[in-house]
Motif scaffolding. Structure first.
Motif, PDB file in Angstrom:
ATOM      1  N   ARG A  62      -1.389  26.551  13.433  1.00 42.32           N
ATOM      2  CA  ARG A  62      -2.781  26.577  12.986  1.00 42.32           C
ATOM      3  C   ARG A  62      -3.566  27.498  13.919  1.00 42.32           C
ATOM      4  NH1 ARG A  62      -0.744  21.772  13.581  1.00 42.32           N
ATOM      5  NH2 ARG A  62      -0.485  20.456  11.772  1.00 42.32           N
ATOM      6  N   ASP A  63      -4.737  27.917  13.494  1.00 43.98           N
ATOM      7  CA  ASP A  63      -5.589  28.706  14.384  1.00 43.98           C
ATOM      8  C   ASP A  63      -5.797  27.979  15.713  1.00 43.98           C
ATOM      9  OD1 ASP A  63      -7.835  30.193  11.908  1.00 43.98           O
ATOM     10  OD2 ASP A  63      -5.906  30.871  12.671  1.00 43.98           O
ATOM     11  N   SER A  64      -6.010  26.663  15.666  1.00 44.37           N
ATOM     12  CA  SER A  64      -6.250  25.899  16.902  1.00 44.37           C
ATOM     13  C   SER A  64      -5.015  25.887  17.805  1.00 44.37           C
ATOM     14  CB  SER A  64      -6.704  24.475  16.585  1.00 44.37           C
ATOM     15  OG  SER A  64      -5.730  23.803  15.811  1.00 44.37           O
ATOM     16  N   ASP A  65      -3.800  25.938  17.234  1.00 47.79           N
ATOM     17  CA  ASP A  65      -2.575  26.004  18.034  1.00 47.79           C
ATOM     18  C   ASP A  65      -2.467  27.346  18.755  1.00 47.79           C
ATOM     19  OD1 ASP A  65      -1.820  23.495  16.948  1.00 47.79           O
ATOM     20  OD2 ASP A  65      -0.722  24.466  15.313  1.00 47.79           O
ATOM     21  N   LEU A  66      -2.912  28.404  18.079  1.00 46.57           N
ATOM     22  CA  LEU A  66      -2.817  29.746  18.665  1.00 46.57           C
ATOM     23  C   LEU A  66      -3.667  29.889  19.919  1.00 46.57           C
ATOM     24  CD1 LEU A  66      -2.757  32.165  15.612  1.00 46.57           C
ATOM     25  CD2 LEU A  66      -0.919  31.665  17.230  1.00 46.57           C
ATOM     26  N   ARG A  67      -4.752  29.129  20.009  1.00 45.54           N
ATOM     27  CA  ARG A  67      -5.612  29.218  21.195  1.00 45.54           C
ATOM     28  C   ARG A  67      -4.866  28.820  22.468  1.00 45.54           C
ATOM     29  NH1 ARG A  67      -9.095  26.341  17.782  1.00 45.54           N
ATOM     30  NH2 ARG A  67     -10.480  27.755  16.692  1.00 45.54           N
ATOM     31  N   THR A  68      -3.900  27.913  22.317  1.00 41.51           N
ATOM     32  CA  THR A  68      -3.156  27.413  23.477  1.00 41.51           C
ATOM     33  C   THR A  68      -1.697  27.841  23.481  1.00 41.51           C
ATOM     34  OG1 THR A  68      -2.633  25.360  22.309  1.00 41.51           O
ATOM     35  CG2 THR A  68      -4.637  25.376  23.673  1.00 41.51           C
ATOM     36  N   PHE A  69      -1.225  28.429  22.380  1.00 42.60           N
ATOM     37  CA  PHE A  69       0.187  28.794  22.193  1.00 42.60           C
ATOM     38  C   PHE A  69       1.093  27.573  22.321  1.00 42.60           C
ATOM     39  CE2 PHE A  69      -1.567  32.884  23.911  1.00 42.60           C
ATOM     40  CZ  PHE A  69      -1.595  33.533  22.688  1.00 42.60           C
ATOM     41  N   ILE A  70       0.595  26.443  21.806  1.00 44.67           N
ATOM     42  CA  ILE A  70       1.368  25.200  21.814  1.00 44.67           C
ATOM     43  C   ILE A  70       1.548  24.733  20.378  1.00 44.67           C
ATOM     44  CG2 ILE A  70       1.362  22.752  22.463  1.00 44.67           C
ATOM     45  CD1 ILE A  70      -0.171  23.576  25.000  1.00 44.67           C
ATOM     46  N   SER A  71       2.788  24.416  20.050  1.00 43.05           N
ATOM     47  CA  SER A  71       3.099  23.898  18.722  1.00 43.05           C
ATOM     48  C   SER A  71       3.792  22.553  18.844  1.00 43.05           C
ATOM     49  CB  SER A  71       4.024  24.875  17.971  1.00 43.05           C
ATOM     50  OG  SER A  71       4.414  24.326  16.732  1.00 43.05           O
ATOM     51  N   HIS A  72       3.314  21.570  18.077  1.00 38.04           N
ATOM     52  CA  HIS A  72       4.008  20.282  18.037  1.00 38.04           C
ATOM     53  C   HIS A  72       5.148  20.321  17.028  1.00 38.04           C
ATOM     54  CE1 HIS A  72       0.407  18.930  20.180  1.00 38.04           C
ATOM     55  NE2 HIS A  72       1.232  18.041  20.691  1.00 38.04           N
ATOM     56  N   GLU A  73       5.184  21.371  16.226  1.00 34.18           N
ATOM     57  CA  GLU A  73       6.261  21.528  15.257  1.00 34.18           C
ATOM     58  C   GLU A  73       7.301  22.477  15.816  1.00 34.18           C
ATOM     59  OE1 GLU A  73       5.297  22.140  11.210  1.00 34.18           O
ATOM     60  OE2 GLU A  73       3.438  21.014  11.356  1.00 34.18           O
ATOM     61  N   PRO A 140      10.144  23.696  25.923  1.00 31.81           N
ATOM     62  CA  PRO A 140       9.831  22.345  25.440  1.00 31.81           C
ATOM     63  C   PRO A 140       9.168  21.537  26.553  1.00 31.81           C
ATOM     64  CG  PRO A 140      12.218  22.679  25.578  1.00 31.81           C
ATOM     65  CD  PRO A 140      11.557  23.914  26.086  1.00 31.81           C
ATOM     66  N   PHE A 141       8.171  20.738  26.191  1.00 36.22           N
ATOM     67  CA  PHE A 141       7.491  19.909  27.180  1.00 36.22           C
ATOM     68  C   PHE A 141       6.768  18.782  26.451  1.00 36.22           C
ATOM     69  CE2 PHE A 141       3.982  22.206  25.613  1.00 36.22           C
ATOM     70  CZ  PHE A 141       2.789  21.714  26.117  1.00 36.22           C
ATOM     71  N   THR A 142       6.217  17.862  27.199  1.00 45.77           N
ATOM     72  CA  THR A 142       5.384  16.810  26.631  1.00 45.77           C
ATOM     73  C   THR A 142       3.939  17.227  26.842  1.00 45.77           C
ATOM     74  OG1 THR A 142       7.032  15.120  27.090  1.00 45.77           O
ATOM     75  CG2 THR A 142       4.768  14.362  26.726  1.00 45.77           C
ATOM     76  N   ASN A 143       3.212  17.378  25.755  1.00 48.03           N
ATOM     77  CA  ASN A 143       1.822  17.808  25.828  1.00 48.03           C
ATOM     78  C   ASN A 143       1.002  16.699  26.500  1.00 48.03           C
ATOM     79  OD1 ASN A 143      -0.888  18.454  25.338  1.00 48.03           O
ATOM     80  ND2 ASN A 143      -0.383  19.478  23.417  1.00 48.03           N
ATOM     81  N   PRO A 144       0.368  16.972  27.645  1.00 50.75           N
ATOM     82  CA  PRO A 144      -0.385  15.922  28.340  1.00 50.75           C
ATOM     83  C   PRO A 144      -1.612  15.445  27.559  1.00 50.75           C
ATOM     84  CG  PRO A 144      -0.685  18.037  29.441  1.00 50.75           C
ATOM     85  CD  PRO A 144       0.347  18.244  28.362  1.00 50.75           C
ATOM     86  N   LEU A 145      -2.132  16.259  26.651  1.00 49.67           N
ATOM     87  CA  LEU A 145      -3.303  15.856  25.871  1.00 49.67           C
ATOM     88  C   LEU A 145      -2.959  14.894  24.739  1.00 49.67           C
ATOM     89  CD1 LEU A 145      -5.114  19.303  25.623  1.00 49.67           C
ATOM     90  CD2 LEU A 145      -5.594  17.407  27.194  1.00 49.67           C
ATOM     91  N   THR A 146      -1.746  15.013  24.196  1.00 49.40           N
ATOM     92  CA  THR A 146      -1.346  14.167  23.066  1.00 49.40           C
ATOM     93  C   THR A 146      -0.249  13.181  23.420  1.00 49.40           C
ATOM     94  OG1 THR A 146       0.343  15.720  22.306  1.00 49.40           O
ATOM     95  CG2 THR A 146      -1.908  16.010  21.431  1.00 49.40           C
ATOM     96  N   GLY A 147       0.465  13.432  24.520  1.00 46.91           N
ATOM     97  CA  GLY A 147       1.603  12.590  24.878  1.00 46.91           C
ATOM     98  C   GLY A 147       2.805  12.821  23.975  1.00 46.91           C
ATOM     99  N   GLN A 148       2.776  13.887  23.175  1.00 43.64           N
ATOM    100  CA  GLN A 148       3.830  14.156  22.199  1.00 43.64           C
ATOM    101  C   GLN A 148       4.665  15.367  22.622  1.00 43.64           C
ATOM    102  OE1 GLN A 148       4.440  12.134  19.550  1.00 43.64           O
ATOM    103  NE2 GLN A 148       2.868  10.901  20.536  1.00 43.64           N
ATOM    104  N   PRO A 149       5.917  15.410  22.154  1.00 48.80           N
ATOM    105  CA  PRO A 149       6.746  16.571  22.448  1.00 48.80           C
ATOM    106  C   PRO A 149       6.154  17.812  21.778  1.00 48.80           C
ATOM    107  CG  PRO A 149       7.809  15.172  20.826  1.00 48.80           C
ATOM    108  CD  PRO A 149       6.593  14.444  21.293  1.00 48.80           C
TER     109      PRO A 149
END
Length: 178
Positions: A62-73, A140-149
């Protein structure tokens, strides 16, 4: 990297990470947490479930994912990403809003664990614009903001980014456009 072995429901290939109910029904838009973690850690394609090529993989962001270059998918093969970008109603922009009910609540009632919306912010929200991000790898990491992989793509791993639907950009929580 073949979609021919994947099940088909309603004319659409069921992505490998799609959650299933105890009675065997697939829940499009819901992520099987165990498969999500496995795909992220073992660099498997979220669509076909086969190993990714480390030289070229694609994330739907999503556009919001691109701001951080983090994907939960998890990432996909280029061929699987092309199929998904043309077939998935959310990615193509055919869905203007997310579903109105919390997926986690629905699936908990059915005995399924899903983490497709880790913050619970999407029900009934306007859908964001989606992009395909080609990369040479991720961490791969655990996102500290969501607690999700999640997967973090570093700037030097990015090959290109291409919008895949024409949905207008949506403001972030501060009201700013990307």
């Amino acid at each position: 990297m073949s979609l021919t072995r994947r099940p088909v429901v309603g004319g659409l290939v069921v992505p490998w990470i799609t959650a299933r109910t105890p009675d065997g029904r697939y829940r499009f838009g819901h992520v099987d947490h165990r498969r999500q973690v496995r795909a992220l850690q073992n660099r498997l394609c979220q669509t076909c479930g086969n190993p990714l090529d480390s030289a070229r993989m694609v994330f739907a962001m999503r556009d919001s994912d691109l701001r951080t270059f983090i994907s939960h998918e998890p990432a996909m093969h280029p061929v699987c990403a092309t199929y998904s970008a043309n077939g998935c109603p959310m990615l193509t922009g055919r869905m203007s809003h997310y579903r109105t009910t919390l997926p986690a609540a629905q699936l908990t009632e059915l005995g399924v664990t899903s983490h497709g919306d880790p913050t619970g912010a999407r029900p009934a929200a306007p859908a964001e614009r989606w992009n395909l991000l080609w990369a040479t790898g991720y961490r791969p990491f655990t996102n500290p903001l969501t607690g999700q992989p999640a997967a973090m793509v570093l700037p030097d791993q990015i090959l290109r980014v291409r919008p895949i639907n024409t949905r207008p950009a949506t403001p972030d929580s501060n009201g700013d456009l990307p």
